[in-house]
Design a protein around this motif. Sequence first.
Motif, short mmCIF file in Angstrom:
data_model
loop_
_atom_site.label_atom_id
_atom_site.label_comp_id
_atom_site.label_asym_id
_atom_site.label_seq_id
_atom_site.Cartn_x
_atom_site.Cartn_y
_atom_site.Cartn_z
N THR A 231 0.87 -1.18 0.00
CA THR A 231 0.00 0.00 0.00
C THR A 231 0.91 1.23 0.00
O THR A 231 1.88 1.27 0.75
N LEU A 232 0.60 2.20 -0.84
CA LEU A 232 1.38 3.44 -0.84
C LEU A 232 0.46 4.57 -0.37
O LEU A 232 -0.76 4.49 -0.52
N GLU A 233 1.07 5.62 0.20
CA GLU A 233 0.27 6.78 0.62
C GLU A 233 -0.53 7.31 -0.59
O GLU A 233 -1.68 7.68 -0.47
N SER A 234 0.12 7.31 -1.76
CA SER A 234 -0.55 7.84 -2.95
C SER A 234 -1.41 6.79 -3.66
O SER A 234 -2.11 7.12 -4.60
N ALA A 235 -1.31 5.54 -3.26
CA ALA A 235 -2.05 4.46 -3.93
C ALA A 235 -2.38 3.37 -2.90
O ALA A 235 -1.65 2.38 -2.79
N PRO A 236 -3.48 3.55 -2.17
CA PRO A 236 -3.83 2.60 -1.11
C PRO A 236 -3.96 1.15 -1.61
O PRO A 236 -3.73 0.22 -0.85
N GLU A 237 -4.29 0.98 -2.90
CA GLU A 237 -4.41 -0.38 -3.43
C GLU A 237 -3.11 -0.88 -4.04
O GLU A 237 -3.09 -1.93 -4.69
N GLY A 238 -2.03 -0.13 -3.86
CA GLY A 238 -0.76 -0.57 -4.43
C GLY A 238 -0.76 -0.41 -5.93
O GLY A 238 -1.47 0.43 -6.48
N LYS A 239 0.04 -1.23 -6.60
CA LYS A 239 0.16 -1.09 -8.06
C LYS A 239 -0.29 -2.34 -8.82
O LYS A 239 -0.75 -2.27 -9.95
N LEU A 240 -0.11 -3.50 -8.21
CA LEU A 240 -0.24 -4.73 -8.98
C LEU A 240 -1.71 -5.19 -9.07
O LEU A 240 -2.52 -4.89 -8.21
N ARG A 241 -2.00 -5.93 -10.11
CA ARG A 241 -3.39 -6.25 -10.43
C ARG A 241 -3.81 -7.64 -9.94
O ARG A 241 -3.06 -8.61 -10.07
N VAL A 242 -5.01 -7.69 -9.40
CA VAL A 242 -5.50 -8.90 -8.73
C VAL A 242 -5.56 -10.10 -9.68
O VAL A 242 -4.99 -11.15 -9.39
N GLN A 243 -6.25 -9.95 -10.80
CA GLN A 243 -6.51 -11.10 -11.68
C GLN A 243 -5.25 -11.61 -12.38
O GLN A 243 -5.13 -12.81 -12.65
N PHE A 244 -4.32 -10.66 -12.68
CA PHE A 244 -3.19 -11.01 -13.54
C PHE A 244 -1.90 -11.21 -12.77
O PHE A 244 -0.94 -11.78 -13.30
N GLU A 245 -1.86 -10.68 -11.54
CA GLU A 245 -0.61 -10.73 -10.76
C GLU A 245 -0.85 -11.27 -9.35
O GLU A 245 -0.21 -12.22 -8.91
N GLY A 246 -1.79 -10.66 -8.63
CA GLY A 246 -2.01 -11.03 -7.22
C GLY A 246 -2.48 -12.47 -7.04
O GLY A 246 -1.86 -13.25 -6.28
N TYR A 247 -3.55 -12.85 -7.72
CA TYR A 247 -4.06 -14.21 -7.55
C TYR A 247 -3.06 -15.28 -8.03
O TYR A 247 -2.77 -16.21 -7.28
N PRO A 248 -2.54 -15.17 -9.28
CA PRO A 248 -1.62 -16.25 -9.71
C PRO A 248 -0.38 -16.38 -8.84
O PRO A 248 0.05 -17.50 -8.53
N ILE A 249 0.18 -15.24 -8.40
CA ILE A 249 1.37 -15.34 -7.54
C ILE A 249 0.98 -15.90 -6.17
O ILE A 249 1.70 -16.70 -5.58
N GLY A 250 -0.20 -15.51 -5.69
CA GLY A 250 -0.70 -16.09 -4.44
C GLY A 250 -0.81 -17.60 -4.54
O GLY A 250 -0.41 -18.35 -3.63
N TYR A 251 -1.31 -18.06 -5.69
CA TYR A 251 -1.51 -19.51 -5.89
C TYR A 251 -0.17 -20.24 -5.95
O TYR A 251 0.01 -21.29 -5.34
N VAL A 252 0.78 -19.68 -6.66
CA VAL A 252 2.11 -20.32 -6.79
C VAL A 252 2.79 -20.38 -5.42
O VAL A 252 3.28 -21.43 -4.98
N ILE A 253 2.85 -19.25 -4.75
CA ILE A 253 3.61 -19.18 -3.48
C ILE A 253 2.94 -20.02 -2.39
O ILE A 253 3.63 -20.73 -1.64
N GLU A 254 1.63 -20.00 -2.32
CA GLU A 254 0.97 -20.82 -1.29
C GLU A 254 1.07 -22.30 -1.61
O GLU A 254 1.23 -23.13 -0.72
N THR A 255 1.01 -22.65 -2.90
CA THR A 255 1.20 -24.07 -3.26
C THR A 255 2.61 -24.52 -2.90
O THR A 255 2.83 -25.67 -2.52
#
Length: 297
Positions: A231-255
């Motif tokens: 989270t950034l002061e100027s961007a509370p949602e950060g920069k990276l995108r849920v469908q294309f970056e957040g979910y797939p990386i979440g799936y790889v790292i948790e697996t």
Amino acid sequence: MATTDINTADTARDVRTIDGVVDVIATTAPEIRTGLPGRRVTAEDENPSGETQMAADVFADDLLCERIGALEGVGEYASEERPESVDVGTGRLSVAVDPLDGSSNLKPNNTMGTIFAVYEAPLPAHGRDLVAAGYVLYGPVMTMVVARNGTVDEYVIHDDASYELVREDVTLPDEGSVYGFGGRVPDWTDDFETFAREVEQDASRKLRYGGSMIGDVNQILTYGGIFAYPTLESAPEGKLRVQFEGYPIGYVIETAGGATSDGAKSLLDVDKDDLHARTPMYVGNTDLVAKLEAALD
Ligand SMILES: O=P(O)(O)OC[C@H]1O[C@](O)(COP(=O)(O)O)[C@@H](O)[C@@H]1O
Ligand SMILES: [Mg+2]
Ligand SMILES: [Mg+2]
């Protein structure tokens, strides 16, 4: 935080479709890489996130859309580079792609990657709808990491588009030795900065940050530790995108036995229904991600 409820494909047909997607990603990678030298220039348009596209982003997206879209079993294709998802057939699986992650690294010739996510639902889908995910890394060696059937494997991709399995059942090392945090430091929140300074103080860890999320995350998968695009002061949602970056990386790292978070819960539990929604991302060893969540609480 991280949970162990990793969803996997349950029909033979879906398994075949996932294998087909992985095959397209692997066999297209050499072509994407070969196409890069002449495409280190900006394209005419912006992507739906308002960022300048590189010619290489558009090239990789077009190739992947055509090939993934032709697979039986795939119903929808979406990417970071196009505003809407595309109906490509009647299959029940959807594929979301970041055709080139870290494309600002193209100019200085640093690592970049291609990220893919296979969802058992229409797009935008939920993290718990994922049945496979992975990425290609265009480093000195072309490698591909794939999470499916509850395990993570690593392949080497050759220039002739053949690929071989080089590491099975990849897991994060127990003792994390690297860290990498994105965003401008003055733009970090105070709580995150306090956490970051604590991580830095530990003499067993070194900074590894290249500015291409996929390269930075692959450092974590290799050496253990923690990566954040916070989270950034100027961007509370950060920069990276849920469908294309957040979910797939979440799936790889948790697996792979690691943990992921948006600051409060697993990346796979993020609820956002916009195709191009963003999320803060924190990924790494379970103890470090737990400390991070406690620091942000
Ligand atoms: O240099 P910045 O603006 O902090 O952004 C770096 C981040 O942006 C990204 O390049 C965004 O991904 P794309 O290149 O796919 O747009 C990440 O790979 C990286 O972590
Ligand atoms: Mg990206
Ligand atoms: Mg991209």
